[in-house]
Design a protein around this motif. Structure first.
Motif, PDB file in Angstrom:
ATOM      1  N   VAL A 163       0.876  -1.174   0.000  1.00 38.37           N
ATOM      2  CA  VAL A 163       0.000   0.000   0.000  1.00 38.37           C
ATOM      3  C   VAL A 163       0.912   1.222   0.000  1.00 38.37           C
ATOM      4  O   VAL A 163       1.669   1.441   0.950  1.00 38.37           O
ATOM      5  CB  VAL A 163      -0.932   0.013   1.241  1.00 38.37           C
ATOM      6  CG1 VAL A 163      -1.831   1.229   1.221  1.00 38.37           C
ATOM      7  CG2 VAL A 163      -1.735  -1.258   1.319  1.00 38.37           C
ATOM      8  N   ILE A 164       0.853   2.012  -1.073  1.00 34.76           N
ATOM      9  CA  ILE A 164       1.756   3.154  -1.214  1.00 34.76           C
ATOM     10  C   ILE A 164       0.972   4.427  -1.484  1.00 34.76           C
ATOM     11  O   ILE A 164      -0.165   4.392  -1.971  1.00 34.76           O
ATOM     12  CB  ILE A 164       2.796   2.919  -2.330  1.00 34.76           C
ATOM     13  CG1 ILE A 164       2.102   2.743  -3.680  1.00 34.76           C
ATOM     14  CG2 ILE A 164       3.691   1.754  -2.007  1.00 34.76           C
ATOM     15  CD1 ILE A 164       3.063   2.730  -4.841  1.00 34.76           C
ATOM     16  N   LEU A 165       1.582   5.552  -1.168  1.00 33.94           N
ATOM     17  CA  LEU A 165       1.040   6.872  -1.453  1.00 33.94           C
ATOM     18  C   LEU A 165       2.111   7.659  -2.190  1.00 33.94           C
ATOM     19  O   LEU A 165       3.296   7.520  -1.913  1.00 33.94           O
ATOM     20  CB  LEU A 165       0.671   7.614  -0.156  1.00 33.94           C
ATOM     21  CG  LEU A 165      -0.551   7.140   0.591  1.00 33.94           C
ATOM     22  CD1 LEU A 165      -0.162   6.135   1.634  1.00 33.94           C
ATOM     23  CD2 LEU A 165      -1.238   8.310   1.240  1.00 33.94           C
ATOM     24  N   GLY A 166       1.701   8.522  -3.061  1.00 30.29           N
ATOM     25  CA  GLY A 166       2.674   9.358  -3.746  1.00 30.29           C
ATOM     26  C   GLY A 166       2.422   9.373  -5.223  1.00 30.29           C
ATOM     27  O   GLY A 166       1.413   8.852  -5.698  1.00 30.29           O
ATOM     28  N   PRO A 167       3.273   9.920  -5.966  1.00 28.08           N
ATOM     29  CA  PRO A 167       4.578  10.500  -5.662  1.00 28.08           C
ATOM     30  C   PRO A 167       4.481  11.911  -5.076  1.00 28.08           C
ATOM     31  O   PRO A 167       3.525  12.622  -5.334  1.00 28.08           O
ATOM     32  CB  PRO A 167       5.264  10.526  -7.017  1.00 28.08           C
ATOM     33  CG  PRO A 167       4.156  10.673  -8.001  1.00 28.08           C
ATOM     34  CD  PRO A 167       2.980   9.963  -7.395  1.00 28.08           C
ATOM     35  N   TYR A 168       5.519  12.289  -4.295  1.00 27.82           N
ATOM     36  CA  TYR A 168       5.615  13.609  -3.686  1.00 27.82           C
ATOM     37  C   TYR A 168       6.846  14.300  -4.250  1.00 27.82           C
ATOM     38  O   TYR A 168       7.892  13.688  -4.457  1.00 27.82           O
ATOM     39  CB  TYR A 168       5.726  13.500  -2.158  1.00 27.82           C
ATOM     40  CG  TYR A 168       4.511  12.854  -1.528  1.00 27.82           C
ATOM     41  CD1 TYR A 168       3.339  13.560  -1.366  1.00 27.82           C
ATOM     42  CD2 TYR A 168       4.553  11.541  -1.102  1.00 27.82           C
ATOM     43  CE1 TYR A 168       2.227  12.967  -0.794  1.00 27.82           C
ATOM     44  CE2 TYR A 168       3.454  10.945  -0.530  1.00 27.82           C
ATOM     45  CZ  TYR A 168       2.284  11.661  -0.377  1.00 27.82           C
ATOM     46  OH  TYR A 168       1.192  11.071   0.177  1.00 27.82           O
ATOM     47  N   GLU A 169       6.731  15.601  -4.476  1.00 27.23           N
ATOM     48  CA  GLU A 169       7.829  16.369  -5.063  1.00 27.23           C
ATOM     49  C   GLU A 169       8.962  16.595  -4.059  1.00 27.23           C
ATOM     50  O   GLU A 169      10.112  16.678  -4.435  1.00 27.23           O
ATOM     51  CB  GLU A 169       7.321  17.719  -5.572  1.00 27.23           C
ATOM     52  CG  GLU A 169       6.313  17.603  -6.696  1.00 27.23           C
ATOM     53  CD  GLU A 169       6.900  16.942  -7.938  1.00 27.23           C
ATOM     54  OE1 GLU A 169       8.081  17.181  -8.247  1.00 27.23           O
ATOM     55  OE2 GLU A 169       6.172  16.169  -8.578  1.00 27.23           O
ATOM     56  N   SER A 170       8.626  16.724  -2.767  1.00 22.60           N
ATOM     57  CA  SER A 170       9.662  16.927  -1.753  1.00 22.60           C
ATOM     58  C   SER A 170       9.409  15.982  -0.578  1.00 22.60           C
ATOM     59  O   SER A 170       8.294  15.509  -0.371  1.00 22.60           O
ATOM     60  CB  SER A 170       9.657  18.383  -1.261  1.00 22.60           C
ATOM     61  OG  SER A 170       8.471  18.660  -0.559  1.00 22.60           O
ATOM     62  N   LYS A 171      10.457  15.779   0.174  1.00 18.92           N
ATOM     63  CA  LYS A 171      10.337  14.898   1.337  1.00 18.92           C
ATOM     64  C   LYS A 171       9.463  15.544   2.411  1.00 18.92           C
ATOM     65  O   LYS A 171       8.782  14.861   3.164  1.00 18.92           O
ATOM     66  CB  LYS A 171      11.722  14.586   1.890  1.00 18.92           C
ATOM     67  CG  LYS A 171      11.711  13.497   2.923  1.00 18.92           C
ATOM     68  CD  LYS A 171      13.094  13.077   3.319  1.00 18.92           C
ATOM     69  CE  LYS A 171      13.035  11.940   4.316  1.00 18.92           C
ATOM     70  NZ  LYS A 171      14.359  11.488   4.711  1.00 18.92           N
ATOM     71  N   ARG A 172       9.464  16.868   2.435  1.00 19.70           N
ATOM     72  CA  ARG A 172       8.647  17.585   3.415  1.00 19.70           C
ATOM     73  C   ARG A 172       7.158  17.299   3.195  1.00 19.70           C
ATOM     74  O   ARG A 172       6.407  17.132   4.147  1.00 19.70           O
ATOM     75  CB  ARG A 172       8.921  19.082   3.324  1.00 19.70           C
ATOM     76  CG  ARG A 172       8.050  19.893   4.255  1.00 19.70           C
ATOM     77  CD  ARG A 172       8.450  21.310   4.295  1.00 19.70           C
ATOM     78  NE  ARG A 172       9.565  21.420   5.213  1.00 19.70           N
ATOM     79  CZ  ARG A 172      10.248  22.523   5.425  1.00 19.70           C
ATOM     80  NH1 ARG A 172       9.966  23.613   4.770  1.00 19.70           N
ATOM     81  NH2 ARG A 172      11.234  22.555   6.290  1.00 19.70           N
ATOM     82  N   ASP A 173       6.725  17.250   1.946  1.00 12.13           N
ATOM     83  CA  ASP A 173       5.321  16.934   1.661  1.00 12.13           C
ATOM     84  C   ASP A 173       4.974  15.524   2.136  1.00 12.13           C
ATOM     85  O   ASP A 173       3.894  15.289   2.688  1.00 12.13           O
ATOM     86  CB  ASP A 173       5.045  17.054   0.162  1.00 12.13           C
ATOM     87  CG  ASP A 173       5.183  18.488  -0.338  1.00 12.13           C
ATOM     88  OD1 ASP A 173       5.075  19.411   0.498  1.00 12.13           O
ATOM     89  OD2 ASP A 173       5.416  18.671  -1.552  1.00 12.13           O
ATOM     90  N   ALA A 174       5.889  14.594   1.924  1.00 13.44           N
ATOM     91  CA  ALA A 174       5.661  13.218   2.367  1.00 13.44           C
ATOM     92  C   ALA A 174       5.604  13.145   3.895  1.00 13.44           C
ATOM     93  O   ALA A 174       4.802  12.396   4.460  1.00 13.44           O
ATOM     94  CB  ALA A 174       6.758  12.309   1.828  1.00 13.44           C
TER      95      ALA A 174
END
Length: 196
Positions: A163-174
């Motif tokens: 189970v995954i979420l993303g993609p995120y542009e920056s690690k801060r968003d994740a």
């Protein structure tokens, strides 16, 4: 344990001894009551006279010390009187310079621009053996307003459903998403580079 009645158990009546040779005859109950009664003739009058003498003596003592009190009139008259509105002092002028110099003072700060990385991030929250468990986790995440994906992968130890979420542009968003999921007791999320 048996209960005992201590109230009605009082003293047993004393047996009268018979009057014999050389013994005095027993007293009657009436003569015993008279001998134990206090003498009440002069005693109340003596007490009243003693109390009256004490009251008179205390009054004489108070009369003798009334002239020995020092006058505290000076201390009472020297108390400051609260000033009225008319006698308030004028406010002193302010001598602070920061009020004049602060508006013209500027601080220059160099801010580095965040370098945009071409790497993107994903967050894996769970990995299950069955698709039903993965769908359940996806539903929990969907209740938080986030969209999760289920990826099937086959490895040396069998099939897994991630189970995954993303993609995120920056690690801060994740990290923001990870903290919002932690509030609802989903604390198993890991942040990795997107390599799918």
């Amino acid at each position: 344990m048996a209960q005992r009645d201590y109230v009605s158990r009082g003293r047993s009546p004393q047996k009268k001894k018979p009057a014999g040779k050389g013994r005095k005859p027993a007293r009657s109950a009436q003569s015993n009551a008279q001998s134990n009664a206090p003498v009440s003739g002069k005693l109340p009058i003596v007490r009243l006279v003693g109390v009256f003498a004490l009251v008179i003596g205390f009054g004489a003592f108070l009369w003798s010390i009334k002239d020995n009190v020092e006058d505290d009139v000076d201390t009472q008259a020297s108390r400051p009187v609260a000033p009225t509105e008319e006698t308030l002092p004028e406010l002193p002028e302010e001598e602070w310079e920061y009020i004049k110099t602060l508006p013209g003072y500027e601080v220059e700060v160099e801010v580095k621009e965040q370098e945009k990385s071409d790497k993107r991030y994903l967050m894996q929250c769970a990995s299950f053996r069955t698709r039903a468990q993965a769908e359940e986790m996806k539903a929990k995440i969907a209740f938080q307003g986030l969209e999760a994906l289920i990826r099937h992968s086959t490895g040396s130890n069998g099939d897994w459903f991630r189970v995954i979420l993303g993609p995120y542009e920056s690690k801060r968003d994740a990290e923001k998403v990870k903290h919002s999921l932690r509030k609802v007791n989903i604390a198993t999320c890991q942040i990795w580079y997107w390599n799918l």
